[in-house]
Structures are given as structure tokens and as C-alpha cells.
Design an enzyme around this catalytic site. Structure first.
Site, PDB file in Angstrom:
ATOM      1  N   GLU A 190      52.233  63.068  31.180  1.00 13.61           N
ATOM      2  CA  GLU A 190      51.793  61.936  30.369  1.00 13.61           C
ATOM      3  C   GLU A 190      52.985  61.233  29.732  1.00 13.61           C
ATOM      4  O   GLU A 190      54.080  61.778  29.665  1.00 13.61           O
ATOM      5  CB  GLU A 190      50.823  62.387  29.278  1.00 13.61           C
ATOM      6  CG  GLU A 190      51.202  63.675  28.540  1.00 13.61           C
ATOM      7  CD  GLU A 190      52.525  63.631  27.809  1.00 13.61           C
ATOM      8  OE1 GLU A 190      52.795  62.613  27.127  1.00 13.61           O
ATOM      9  OE2 GLU A 190      53.293  64.604  27.913  1.00 13.61           O
TER      10      GLU A 190
ATOM     11  N   GLU B 214      55.897  64.305  30.316  1.00 14.06           N
ATOM     12  CA  GLU B 214      56.098  63.651  31.613  1.00 14.06           C
ATOM     13  C   GLU B 214      55.672  64.517  32.799  1.00 14.06           C
ATOM     14  O   GLU B 214      55.772  64.089  33.944  1.00 14.06           O
ATOM     15  CB  GLU B 214      57.571  63.247  31.824  1.00 14.06           C
ATOM     16  CG  GLU B 214      58.150  62.328  30.788  1.00 14.06           C
ATOM     17  CD  GLU B 214      59.628  62.015  31.046  1.00 14.06           C
ATOM     18  OE1 GLU B 214      60.174  62.435  32.104  1.00 14.06           O
ATOM     19  OE2 GLU B 214      60.239  61.331  30.211  1.00 14.06           O
TER      20      GLU B 214
END
Length: 344
Positions: free
Chosen positions: A168, A310
Site C-alpha cells: 500500500e 509498499e
């Protein structure tokens, strides 16, 4: 929107057969540590004694959060879209690690407060230009929440392969994740809140106060979907849907850090059997993640003090999944290698 039904991976006969296959390899019992239950888990997910990892991918969903108006982040909201641009230019840590490990990377605009226009490599599933400020009103409508989840389910259903990691990007999303964690676990807000992108002690205390005030305001939000729509982000909701869709397809779910685990908390409330499909890549250095993993009664593969997000933990853990599958499928048995077994 119907929630996908997820079957438990429990299969007594296959479980016994996998134990026998693992224990008969040329090694002392249990000597490959966590790789042994990992190999068994993947075998149970794929319903085979010879599992394979096919076309592994990581899904990185990005979204912005209205709660940043409460000064809960060390970075401005513009960093979200700037980092998406960095992903598209192949310049972020997740690009480096995914490329290193031969893992496909899918970047999704779930709700970034920026207009990218048509861009190669960007999947545009934008629900809105960021959520509303949950300090004062629900972050999203239930319709928006379910729409984001539906997008995630469809996306997971469209991907090739049988391993999907989740990442994310979204300034403010550790605040959303901490609120979700508190509401769904009952753990005190102070034990859920951390530094996020790098807040000092005063900033962490302020963040805690903002969440506590918001929770007091939204006392009616109690079910998993109510909590998600009230405190979550579009990227978190999309990850919930993608996890449910991937588990329904019997994929291995590779879980990243604090924010991704908060999405899993929601998904597990909706379908508890989803935990059978989850491999937890690492324990984040974000304050609440260890407590979150303890609540789920799971053990992560790595402890590297990561707190980037991420999906970086997923990419770094992927070689361990490959090692688990490889030893199960390729390592000799005592009989095939003509090696003496343990003395009774």
C-alpha cells in the site's frame, strides 16, 4: 455485495501425507525450522504434495486520507501521488525488490487525491479523490467501501499465478490502520499507534488523541464493514476485497506490514478461514504490528525492523516461500538417497 465464501484448507489425509513427506527428507526432524510448516501450508492451500509457485505478483494499492487535515503525519499528502509516480518510474524500494525476485508488480490508484490521467503501468480504480476526515465524519460511504472491495475482488480474480502479495501507499494510513486495529481487537489505542512516517513523541501522542476522539464520535461503528467504512481508506478497502478474492481462488496470500495486516483484520472478521491462506512476511517496526500479529496468533517469517510498507516485506520473503516449496519437491528422502534414518 456478497462476501466470497472461503473454504478451510484443512484436509486430514493430505496433512498426514505432507508431514510424512517433510519428515522423510534427509534431515533431522524439524531441522528446517519455519520452512517446514510453510511448505505444509502451501501444500494444503494447493491441495498437493508437490506445490509450485506460479507467476508471483504484488498488488500495491494507493489512496489518500482526509484525516491528514488533523496534522497526524510527518509528510504532506502530496507524497502519496509523488510516490505513485516513483513506482511508475521503477524507482521505489518495492520496484527494486520485486525486480530482484522476479515478481510482477501491479500499481493501483484506489483513491489518490491527484489526477494522473491515462498512464502505462497504472491501474485506475479510483473511487474518489481521497477519503473524508474521519475525525468528524465517516471516511467513506458504505457504497464507496463496498465498491472499493468489489474492485479488489475483481482485480485478484483477473491475475495469473497462485501467489499474491499485498502492499500500500497512502499518507495518513497508519492512523486509519491503528483505528481499525483498536476497534476490531479491543487493544488500547496507545498500543496501536506508532510513528508512521517518522513522528516524534509529541506527534504520536497527538495522533493517539485524534484517534481516541474519533472513536468516541463514531460509537455506532462496530461491525467489520462499519469499522472499515468509518475509519479506513480506499486502498485498505480494496486490499480487503483483493484478499478475499485471492483466497477464494486458493492463492497463497503474502501479507506485508501494519496497514496490510489491518486490512486482513477486516477480511478475517468477514471470512475467518482466510487465515489458512496467509503467510506473514515480517513483523514491522511500526508500534502496533507485533500486537496485531499476536492477536491473530501468527508468526512472521522475518524480523528486519522494516516500516516502509509498499509490499517490501512480501518481496523480501518471497525467496523463503520458494525455498519451502523447493525442499519439499526436490530434496531427497532417506530411502532415495540411501541414507540411514534416525535410530529408534
Amino acid at each position: 455485495m456478497p462476501i466470497p465464501q472461503i473454504d478451510s484448507t484443512h484436509d486430514a489425509a493430505l496433512s498426514v501425507a505432507l508431514d510424512a513427506a517433510i519428515n522423510n527428507k534427509t534431515k533431522p526432524l524439524g531441522s528446517l525450522g519455519m520452512l517446514e510448516p510453510l511448505a505444509k501450508q502451501i501444500g494444503l492451500i494447493q491441495q498437493t504434495l508437490a506445490p509450485q509457485l506460479l507467476a508471483p505478483a504484488i498488488l500495491v494499492c494507493a489512496g489518500d486520507h482526509g484525516i491528514v487535515a488533523e496534522n497526524i503525519s510527518a509528510y504532506p499528502q502530496s507524497v502519496t501521488w509523488q510516490m505513485v509516480e516513483n513506482f511508475l518510474r521503477q524507482g521505489a524500494a518495492i520496484n527494486v525488490f520485486a525486480r530482484q525476485n522476479g515478481c510482477a508488480l501491479h500499481i493501483v490508484d484506489a483513491g489518490v487525491n491527484h489526477d494522473f490521467g491515462p498512464r502505462e503501468g497504472l491501474i485506475d480504480l479510483k473511487v474518489a479523490h481521497g477519503t473524508r476526515n474521519f475525525a468528524w465524519e465517516p471516511a467513506m460511504t458504505m457504497e464507496q467501501c463496498l465498491g472499493a472491495m468489489q474492485h479488489g475482488m475483481a482485480l485478484a480474480g483477473s491475475l495469473e499465478g497462485n501467489v499474491l502479495g499485498f502492499g500500500e501507499m497512502g499518507i495518513g494510513n497508519t492512523t486509519a490502520a491503528a483505528a481499525i486495529m483498536h476497534k476490531l481487537t479491543g487493544i488500547a489505542v496507545g498500543d496501536c499507534v506508532g510513528a508512521g512516517t517518522g513522528l516524534a513523541a509529541d506527534g504520536i501522542r497527538h495522533k493517539q488523541q485524534v484517534i481516541e476522539a474519533a472513536v468516541a464520535r463514531h460509537t455506532a461503528a462496530n461491525t467489520a464493514l462499519e469499522v472499515l467504512s468509518t475509519f479506513g481508506g480506499f486502498e485498505i478497502a480494496m486490499l480487503v476485497g483483493a484478499m478475499l478474492g485471492a483466497a477464494q481462488r486458493r492463492m497463497v496470500l503474502l501479507i506485508d506490514g501494519f496497514i496490510v495486516s489491518s486490512a486482513l483484520l477486516v477480511a478475517a472478521r468477514l471470512q475467518p478461514a482466510i487465515l489458512d491462506y496467509c503467510v506473514f512476511s515480517h513483523c514491522s517496526d511500526e508500534h502496533g504490528h507485533r500486537r496485531m500479529l499476536q492477536h491473530l496468533a501468527v508468526r512472521p517469517l522475518l524480523q528486519l525492523d522494516l516500516r516502509l510498507g509498499e509490499g517490501t516485506g512480501c518481496a523480501l520473503a518471497l525467496p523463503l516461500l520458494q525455498a519451502a516449496v523447493n525442499f519439499l519437491c526436490e530434496m531427497a528422502t532417506f530411502a532415495s538417497a540411501q541414507v540411514s534414518g534416525k535410530i529408534a
